[in-house]
Design a protein around this motif. Sequence first.
Motif, PDB file in Angstrom:
ATOM      1  N   UNK A  95      19.727   2.753   3.687  1.00  0.00           N
ATOM      2  CA  UNK A  95      18.500   2.255   3.266  1.00  0.00           C
ATOM      3  C   UNK A  95      18.757   0.719   2.896  1.00  0.00           C
ATOM      4  N   UNK A  96      17.773  -0.129   3.269  1.00  0.00           N
ATOM      5  CA  UNK A  96      17.726  -1.615   2.958  1.00  0.00           C
ATOM      6  C   UNK A  96      17.484  -1.648   1.476  1.00  0.00           C
ATOM      7  N   UNK A 159       9.507 -14.757  -7.407  1.00  0.00           N
ATOM      8  CA  UNK A 159       8.909 -15.741  -7.886  1.00  0.00           C
ATOM      9  C   UNK A 159       7.478 -15.886  -7.402  1.00  0.00           C
ATOM     10  N   UNK A 160       7.426 -15.940  -6.003  1.00  0.00           N
ATOM     11  CA  UNK A 160       6.135 -16.351  -5.306  1.00  0.00           C
ATOM     12  C   UNK A 160       5.326 -14.964  -4.948  1.00  0.00           C
ATOM     13  N   UNK A 161       5.993 -14.050  -4.616  1.00  0.00           N
ATOM     14  CA  UNK A 161       5.201 -12.735  -4.294  1.00  0.00           C
ATOM     15  C   UNK A 161       5.363 -11.558  -5.148  1.00  0.00           C
ATOM     16  N   UNK A 162       6.274 -11.434  -5.968  1.00  0.00           N
ATOM     17  CA  UNK A 162       6.371 -10.403  -7.171  1.00  0.00           C
ATOM     18  C   UNK A 162       6.928  -9.223  -6.318  1.00  0.00           C
ATOM     19  N   UNK A 163       6.734  -8.185  -6.984  1.00  0.00           N
ATOM     20  CA  UNK A 163       7.006  -6.853  -6.361  1.00  0.00           C
ATOM     21  C   UNK A 163       5.747  -5.840  -5.845  1.00  0.00           C
ATOM     22  N   UNK A 164       6.113  -5.143  -4.915  1.00  0.00           N
ATOM     23  CA  UNK A 164       5.125  -4.273  -4.213  1.00  0.00           C
ATOM     24  C   UNK A 164       5.434  -2.913  -4.846  1.00  0.00           C
ATOM     25  N   UNK A 165       4.820  -2.004  -5.436  1.00  0.00           N
ATOM     26  CA  UNK A 165       5.059  -0.915  -5.873  1.00  0.00           C
ATOM     27  C   UNK A 165       4.068   0.355  -5.119  1.00  0.00           C
ATOM     28  N   UNK A 166       4.660   0.987  -4.316  1.00  0.00           N
ATOM     29  CA  UNK A 166       3.936   2.220  -3.428  1.00  0.00           C
ATOM     30  C   UNK A 166       4.142   3.460  -3.949  1.00  0.00           C
ATOM     31  N   UNK A 167       2.950   4.208  -4.406  1.00  0.00           N
ATOM     32  CA  UNK A 167       2.891   5.421  -5.045  1.00  0.00           C
ATOM     33  C   UNK A 167       2.687   6.418  -4.202  1.00  0.00           C
ATOM     34  N   UNK A 168       3.505   7.447  -4.352  1.00  0.00           N
ATOM     35  CA  UNK A 168       3.371   8.750  -3.240  1.00  0.00           C
ATOM     36  C   UNK A 168       3.013   9.831  -4.254  1.00  0.00           C
ATOM     37  N   UNK A 169       2.287  11.011  -4.022  1.00  0.00           N
ATOM     38  CA  UNK A 169       2.042  12.151  -4.536  1.00  0.00           C
ATOM     39  C   UNK A 169       2.488  13.350  -3.567  1.00  0.00           C
ATOM     40  N   UNK A 170       3.134  13.970  -4.089  1.00  0.00           N
ATOM     41  CA  UNK A 170       3.711  15.576  -3.273  1.00  0.00           C
ATOM     42  C   UNK A 170       4.320  15.020  -1.897  1.00  0.00           C
ATOM     43  N   UNK A 171       4.831  13.629  -1.798  1.00  0.00           N
ATOM     44  CA  UNK A 171       5.557  13.152  -0.574  1.00  0.00           C
ATOM     45  C   UNK A 171       4.342  12.383   0.247  1.00  0.00           C
ATOM     46  N   UNK A 172       3.152  12.499  -0.237  1.00  0.00           N
ATOM     47  CA  UNK A 172       2.259  11.634   0.644  1.00  0.00           C
ATOM     48  C   UNK A 172       1.634  10.193  -0.087  1.00  0.00           C
ATOM     49  N   UNK A 211       6.797   1.674   5.781  1.00  0.00           N
ATOM     50  CA  UNK A 211       7.939   2.220   6.338  1.00  0.00           C
ATOM     51  C   UNK A 211       9.276   2.595   5.867  1.00  0.00           C
ATOM     52  N   UNK A 212       9.539   1.339   5.033  1.00  0.00           N
ATOM     53  CA  UNK A 212      10.771   1.395   4.267  1.00  0.00           C
ATOM     54  C   UNK A 212      10.536   2.527   2.985  1.00  0.00           C
TER      55      UNK A 212
END
Length: 280
Positions: A95-96, A159-172, A211-212
Amino acid sequence: MRVVLASCAALPRGDGDEDALVDVLRREGVDVVWQPWGEDVHADLVVLRATWDYTDRLDEFLAWCDRVPALANPVAVVRWNTDKSYLVELAARGVAVVPTAVVEPGSEPAFPDGEFVVKPAIGAGSRGAARFTDHAAARAHFEALGVKALVQPYQSSVDAHGETALVFFAGEYSHSFHKGPMLAQGLAESESGLYVEEELRGIEPKPAQISLANQVLDVAADLLSLSRKDFLYARVDVVEGPDGEPLLLELELTEPTLGFKHTGEEAASRLSAAIQAAIS
């Protein structure tokens, strides 16, 4: 159906992010209540939500989790995920991940050149996380923490782009939200004592980020001998690496904010459906 949303004594009804979820569950006939962790609990399912003081009482917290007959996420997941050393395991599986070194208390940390972050391996809400360029200051912070810590090069893209939080429920996949930068030089400040305030807003993730995130869940499930569907909820926090490709910053499987305030009610409906399916 009776569902308990587990909180902590300082925030017995959470921070308001789950209000939409509570409304949907009750509208769909589910008896849902908040209850601080540590107390005896009787429910068809206990969902860890705002249990953000557990880092100071981890053994007690895990012992309570062991006593809960139906816990989401499961206690084996909680044990693995509350120690951020899991990042090293994920990296070893391809994993990256943001480059991560684990430093045990009493050992001599090796700090990278440039900006870097030192944070507790067991921590929530960014408490104890600090950003440095000065090695002496970083060593003093590490020694003051007195616990196992992570050392990571700071990703300047935050600093420029922040973080992205990707949320999944029951694997979806469900939805995503953006987290603004929190770490100025030095220690992150926490007004509540439980978590550092974040600047959040809804966002549409890039295909490479999705994808990640999917790879992260697949690898984590394999490491734990589970199906990714066994994760009632998951939040995958990614940042942009030096080459522009996404890197995993954290995989949140214990008590993450899920960003319901920053998305439509359909997201709460998706988690409500996953909760009822888990009970059924």
